[in-house]
Write an enzyme that holds these catalytic residues in place. Structure first.
Site, PDB file in Angstrom:
ATOM      1  N   ASP A  52       0.819  -1.214   0.000  1.00 12.62           N
ATOM      2  CA  ASP A  52       0.000   0.000   0.000  1.00 12.62           C
ATOM      3  C   ASP A  52       0.853   1.264   0.000  1.00 12.62           C
ATOM      4  OD1 ASP A  52      -2.304  -1.464   0.133  1.00 12.62           O
ATOM      5  OD2 ASP A  52      -2.547  -1.251   2.305  1.00 12.62           O
ATOM      6  N   TYR A 110       6.328  -9.722   7.128  1.00 11.06           N
ATOM      7  CA  TYR A 110       6.144  -8.288   7.325  1.00 11.06           C
ATOM      8  C   TYR A 110       6.580  -7.929   8.740  1.00 11.06           C
ATOM      9  CZ  TYR A 110       3.377  -7.198   3.135  1.00 11.06           C
ATOM     10  OH  TYR A 110       2.957  -6.955   1.849  1.00 11.06           O
TER      11      TYR A 110
END
Lengths: 244, 244
Positions: A52, A110
């Site tokens: 994103d 992540y």
């Protein structure tokens, strides 16, 4: 024809994300434009997954097909000379023609970084999210352990998004405190849209004591997005690694 | 009247340095403007020393006099709410009326960070200088050791600047290699204009083998600026600490 796998690091602050949006360019577009200039032909770059706007990457991977005969080392040098310095291609490798950065990925990791300090270190301001509350790390760890394993994570994806299957396997969630910084590392075979950030937003509310420790298990059971915490801010998230 | 000592951290990338220049604002100006807004009166902020455009600080110190009765904790919060997030006031303390951030400093430590990799990590791009050569660290250490102690450093200051005394004492120079990064830490009782960057530029040329190890001693002896290396780029330099 060759299939070339790139390893890419980027500071996502200035980008619309991996993919371009209407009015802002993505990391993908920047590298594709450089590839076209270098090889003389348009190339389509496919990443392990989209990130994103504002999300960073240490080791994103992406592949593209080309008929160019350019040596890998020269390709890396040419790309890095062409792209801005907030993106770096750290490696180029020949891949088999069947290799697909997204489909072949076994797991991705992540890292979410939170600063619990009252104000954020200027040197980290683009890379950590501020969450100025005392966090009960052990409570967060217990809540996180309920998420490990194979589950339907539909309640942890962006509200509204309904595409595709929502079963994923979280291989590991690790929470580490280092001074006023807290790292949440999540390894999974795949991530739904906003899944990492929604999990982190939920764990942070639990750590702060605004949601109960048992909430993660309850969300998995009920699949109710409204029980989860808010989506944590993009800038704290970084794609650390993709394993094949 | 009170004399208040601030400890300040800043990412110097966007600033003209500590002091404002004709067309670009300095860190000092930004904090002074916030002080005026918060206390209702103009205040003159005096730092331990000026930093150049693009140079960073982890713990710069500066003091100002004020008649404001604002509590220190509230002052810190108000300042940080007012200034942009690339500057952070980490502490405010009452100082004696005679305290002067510059004159009272016993020693200051600067760190210079070099990346010897072909391309720079995007996350470090504003904080390290690229110097893509193999460096002989032991040779740099021997050359650095000649600089330790009390010397006339006039040959290491910006060419043209002639103001004031040029005797300074370097208390320690330490060179550490960490992967492709090299840190040069210099502690001294004071630094002439551009002294840290000129010392680093010289040590890097010695590490690369373009200048002899004996050059540092030769420069101190001859006081000839032309024998020194170039001034290393500002962005690799960071004021780490000021000791009183």
């Amino acid at each position: 024809v060759r299939n070339i796998k790139l390893t890419i690091s980027y500071d996502g602050t200035a980008y619309a994300g991996w993919q371009s949006q209407k009015n802002a360019r993505g990391v993908q577009h920047v590298i594709e434009a450089a590839l076209k200039k270098i090889t003389g032909r348009a190339a389509k770059l496919k990443a392990s997954g989209r990130t994103d706007a504002g999300v960073h990457a240490r080791r994103q991977t992406a592949n593209f097909r080309t008929v160019s005969g350019l040596a890998l080392a020269r390709l890396v040098t040419a790309l890095n000379s062409e792209i801005p310095d907030d993106i770096l291609v750290t490696r180029a490798e020949e891949a088999s023609l069947g290799f697909d950065s997204q489909k072949c990925a076994k797991s991705k990791r992540y890292r979410y970084t939170v600063s619990t300090a009252r104000f954020t270190d200027p040197f980290l301001r683009h890379f950590v999210a501020r969450f100025s509350y005392e966090l009960d790390i052990n409570s967060m760890r217990r809540a996180a352990s309920a998420l490990a394993g194979r589950h339907d994570f539909s309640a942890f994806r962006a509200s509204g998004s309904k595409e595709g299957r929502s079963i994923r396997t979280i291989k590991r969630i690790k929470i580490v405190k280092n001074g006023s910084l807290v790292y949440i590392d999540i390894s999974a075979d795949g991530f739904l849209y906003n899944m990492a950030r929604t999990i982190c937003g939920t764990l942070l509310e639990i750590g702060r004591g605004r949601l109960p420790e048992t909430r993660t298990a309850e969300i998995l059971k009920t699949k109710d997005r409204r029980l989860a915490g808010p989506t944590a801010p993009a800038k704290g998230l970084c794609l650390m690694d993709v394993v094949y």
